[in-house]
Design an enzyme around this catalytic site. Structure first.
Site, PDB file in Angstrom:
ATOM      1  CB  SER A 179      -6.165  -0.217   0.931  1.00 49.67           C
ATOM      2  OG  SER A 179      -6.405   0.512  -0.314  1.00 49.67           O
ATOM      3  CD  GLU A 180      -9.650  -1.251  -3.558  1.00 47.82           C
ATOM      4  OE1 GLU A 180     -10.175  -2.174  -3.241  1.00 47.82           O
ATOM      5  OE2 GLU A 180      -9.925  -0.180  -3.637  1.00 47.82           O
ATOM      6  CG  HIS A 239     -12.102   2.732  -7.727  1.00 46.47           C
ATOM      7  ND1 HIS A 239     -12.172   2.247  -6.406  1.00 46.47           N
ATOM      8  CD2 HIS A 239     -10.794   2.447  -8.001  1.00 46.47           C
ATOM      9  CE1 HIS A 239     -11.207   1.958  -6.129  1.00 46.47           C
ATOM     10  NE2 HIS A 239     -10.439   2.115  -6.625  1.00 46.47           N
ATOM     11  CB  SER A 286      -1.037  -0.128   1.213  1.00 47.19           C
ATOM     12  OG  SER A 286      -1.644   1.314   1.347  1.00 47.19           O
TER      13      SER A 286
END
Length: 214
Positions: A74-75, A157, A44
């Site tokens: 974070s994904e 996104h 991240s």
């Protein structure tokens, strides 16, 4: 578990390729490989141009960290959700390219309009329902919209592309962004003429069963 340097090196290689292609800016986006029971994923908030193989994080398919001093992307839930539900997928590339992101803001899908997109990505390329980044809701929404395709646009996104390996996932990223640009430009001119659905189905099946190299 023994850390596989070759796998980590491949992740770093494609992180740089994706960045150099302009598909993501700064530290945004993430890349992973599923290797056996393990997921190798970019950390991240870490610049791609500084990444080294030892910076790649290894987790199991429940998200437990097994290797690495940095935080995983974070994904991570997105990657776990896809790997646990698509056994044909071993690589994921999540980026924020301009035209794909425009698609994520404006439509619910890209219909079958060009043959390479239909063959490589799927018949209808869908946009997922919105959810907060890094959430399990986003992960589940993305997987639902992905289905058996090789790309999905994340609402407001960006883009997620998948493949049997990173090369295939990167080609999918290139084709998805090109297709998004074509669709946007075509809509400016007027009505978009779609490939007939029965022909789109034949094209996709041909790619999966005979055209695609094994």
């Amino acid at each position: 578990m023994v850390f596989n340097t070759d796998v980590a090196t491949e992740v770093v290689k494609y992180a740089r390729i994706v960045s150099e292609a302009g598909f993501t800016k700064g530290t945004w986006g993430n890349i992973s490989v599923c290797f056996g029971d393990f997921i190798y994923i970019t950390p991240s908030g870490y610049p791609y141009d500084l990444l080294k193989p030892e910076d790649i994080i290894v987790v199991d398919k429940q998200g437990n960290k097994l290797y690495g001093s940095l935080k995983p992307s974070s994904e991570l839930p997105l990657h776990i959700e896809i790997y646990n539900n698509r056994k044909d997928i071993n690589a994921i590339i999540h980026t924020h390219p301009v035209y794909s992101t425009v698609i994520s803001l404006t439509v619910s899908e890209i219909p079958p309009i060009v043959e390479d997109a239909v063959m490589i990505l799927g018949e209808r390329l869908r946009v997922s329902e919105y959810a907060l980044p890094g959430s399990w809701e986003l992960a589940k929404n993305a997987f639902i919209a992905l289905g058996q395709n090789n790309c999905v646009f994340l609402r407001n996104h960006g883009l997620v592309c998948v493949g049997e390996n990173l090369h295939e996932a990167f080609i999918a990223t290139q084709v998805a962004e090109k297709t998004a640009q074509i669709y946007i430009e075509a809509l400016k001119i007027g009505k978009v003429i779609e490939i007939p659905q029965e022909h789109a189905k034949v094209l996709r099946e041909k790619y999966l069963t005979s055209y695609k190299q094994k």
